[in-house]
Every structure is written in structure tokens, then in C-alpha cells.
Design an enzyme around this catalytic site. Structure first.
Site, PDB file in Angstrom:
ATOM      1  N   HIS A  79       0.814  -1.218   0.000  1.00 55.24           N
ATOM      2  CA  HIS A  79       0.000   0.000   0.000  1.00 55.24           C
ATOM      3  C   HIS A  79       0.850   1.271   0.000  1.00 55.24           C
ATOM      4  O   HIS A  79       0.314   2.377  -0.080  1.00 55.24           O
ATOM      5  CB  HIS A  79      -1.013   0.002   1.161  1.00 55.24           C
ATOM      6  CG  HIS A  79      -0.439   0.272   2.509  1.00 55.24           C
ATOM      7  ND1 HIS A  79      -0.131  -0.715   3.431  1.00 55.24           N
ATOM      8  CD2 HIS A  79      -0.142   1.440   3.135  1.00 55.24           C
ATOM      9  CE1 HIS A  79       0.338  -0.175   4.525  1.00 55.24           C
ATOM     10  NE2 HIS A  79       0.339   1.137   4.376  1.00 55.24           N
TER      11      HIS A  79
ATOM     12  N   SER B  56       4.125   2.856   8.014  1.00 50.42           N
ATOM     13  CA  SER B  56       3.787   1.750   7.109  1.00 50.42           C
ATOM     14  C   SER B  56       5.025   1.186   6.412  1.00 50.42           C
ATOM     15  O   SER B  56       5.929   1.927   6.021  1.00 50.42           O
ATOM     16  CB  SER B  56       2.799   2.226   6.043  1.00 50.42           C
ATOM     17  OG  SER B  56       1.539   2.479   6.592  1.00 50.42           O
TER      18      SER B  56
ATOM     19  N   ASP C 188      -0.370  -7.707   1.614  1.00 54.71           N
ATOM     20  CA  ASP C 188       0.165  -6.340   1.565  1.00 54.71           C
ATOM     21  C   ASP C 188       1.689  -6.356   1.682  1.00 54.71           C
ATOM     22  O   ASP C 188       2.252  -5.992   2.718  1.00 54.71           O
ATOM     23  CB  ASP C 188      -0.467  -5.516   2.692  1.00 54.71           C
ATOM     24  CG  ASP C 188      -0.135  -4.042   2.614  1.00 54.71           C
ATOM     25  OD1 ASP C 188       0.352  -3.594   1.555  1.00 54.71           O
ATOM     26  OD2 ASP C 188      -0.360  -3.331   3.622  1.00 54.71           O
TER      27      ASP C 188
END
Length: 213
Positions: free
Chosen positions: A27, A165, A72
Site C-alpha cells: 500500500h 507503514s 500487503d
């Protein structure tokens, strides 16, 4: 630890798994936006003793679902190989499809926000976190799959926030997880654990990509 930047702006984290590849979250990819890997940094506002290498190819897992964030995971192939130094080294990943047990002591680090609505930290911050069992993780997050794991957050009162992230969840010097998501607007007072992609579920795909280069 790798700071993934657009221009000079930190957007995501990653970590070196070989001289040519950075592992991160899928992502973190944005169409037609080029990322640069900044290596060897502790304070990302300073350029001394850091190495900047543009990303050449983006290897996104073919099963990645941007809605559920399942699968992911992404491998970033750098334009040139990294030279190991005192501040730039690869990190080990698990060698087999092992489950991460609840109650394991791990750590997470990054340059993300230290509190809701705050500013990103220029210095690399680190926190110790405890893993949750899959049962407890599934109870907190109804939609997770067995390719995800939980750590930090509700019990530790510390963990990840915006800007973290793609970074590693490190347990016994191995990167067992990749930062995926957390309870929105609850960095300071989380009531449920943070969620990570479980690296051991993707070893065949990782080896296939790295060995093909």
C-alpha cells in the site's frame, strides 16, 4: 531501516533484505509516483552518512487487495546494489512458514507520528511491543486473514502510527512482520492491537523475485 521518500518527503518505511531489494508494504505504492530509498539514516533531515538510491522496479504481490490489504507486501528493486557499512546492513527474515506465537517480545521502529495529529519524528524512534495470538487478533479485527499478525497497541499502549507503514516487526533479530495498519485516530490510546503482514507466508514468492535478478 529504510526511509522511502518522494522527493525529500518521507512517506513510508522499508528494510533491506538483500543488496538490491527493500521489503515494504504494497500500500506504499502510488501509481506514477517514484520512490527513493534513503539508507543509513538516523535523523532523516540530515544527509550526512546517508545513501539515496532510486527504486528501479516495484514488485507488488499479485494477490494484493487494496480494499482488505490482504497480501500487503512489495519488494523494491534498487537501481544499484547497496554497499554494506557500519550503518547499512540487511536484516534476516524467517526461513520457514512459522506461526508467530502470542506473548513474544518484539520491536518496531520508524519516523512516523509519535501522536495523533502530531508531526513526523526526524529521529528514528523504537518501541518494544508484544505479539498477540491469532485468536485474539481475529477477535479485535474481524476481517484479518491468517497471513496477518498482531502486536502492540492495546496492551503495550505503544506501537505504530501514520508514516510507519512498511517497516519491520523485529523479533529475535528477524523481520517477521511488515507494518500494515492500526486503529485510526488512536495512536495515543489504542484499544485494539496493530496489524502486520506475516513475512513467513510469502517466502516462496520472495525467493522467486530475488533469485530472478
Amino acid at each position: 531501516m529504510v526511509s522511502l521518500q518522494v522527493g525529500s518527503h518521507h512517506t513510508c518505511r522499508g528494510f533491506l533484505v538483500s543488496k538490491s531489494f527493500v521489503m515494504t508494504a504494497a500500500h506504499c505504492f502510488t501509481w506514477q509516483v517514484n520512490l527513493t530509498a534513503v539508507l543509513g539514516a538516523h535523523d532523516i533531515t540530515k544527509k550526512e552518512n546517508t545513501v539515496r538510491i532510486p527504486v528501479k522496479f516495484y514488485h507488488i504481490h499479485p494477490g494484493y487487495d487494496h480494499k482488505t490489504l490482504d497480501n500487503d507486501i512489495m519488494l523494491l528493486q534498487l537501481e544499484k546494489a547497496v554497499e554494506w557499512s557500519r550503518t547499512i546492513q540487511e536484516i534476516a527474515i524467517p526461513k520457514k512458514d512459522q506461526e508467530v506465537k502470542g506473548g513474544s517480545l518484539c520491536s518496531v521502529a520508524g519516523w512516523g507520528l509519535s501522536e495523533d495529529g502530531g508531526r513526523g519524528e526526524p529521529h528514528l524512534m523504537e518501541a518494544n511491543v508484544t505479539t498477540e495470538s491469532y485468536r485474539a487478533c481475529r477477535s479485535a479485527w474481524k476481517t484479518i486473514s491468517n497471513r496477518m499478525l498482531c502486536a502492540g497497541g492495546n496492551k503495550d499502549r505503544k506501537g505504530i502510527c501514520q508514516g510507519d507503514s512498511g517497516g519491520p516487526l523485529v523479533c529475535k533479530k528477524k523481520a517477521l512482520g511488515i507494518v500494515k495498519f492500526y486503529q485510526q485516530k488512536k495512536c495515543n490510546s489504542p484499544t485494539i492491537p496493530n496489524v502486520y503482514t506475516q513475512v513467513s507466508k510469502y517466502l516462496s514468492w520472495i525467493k522467486c523475485i530475488i533469485k530472478s535478478i
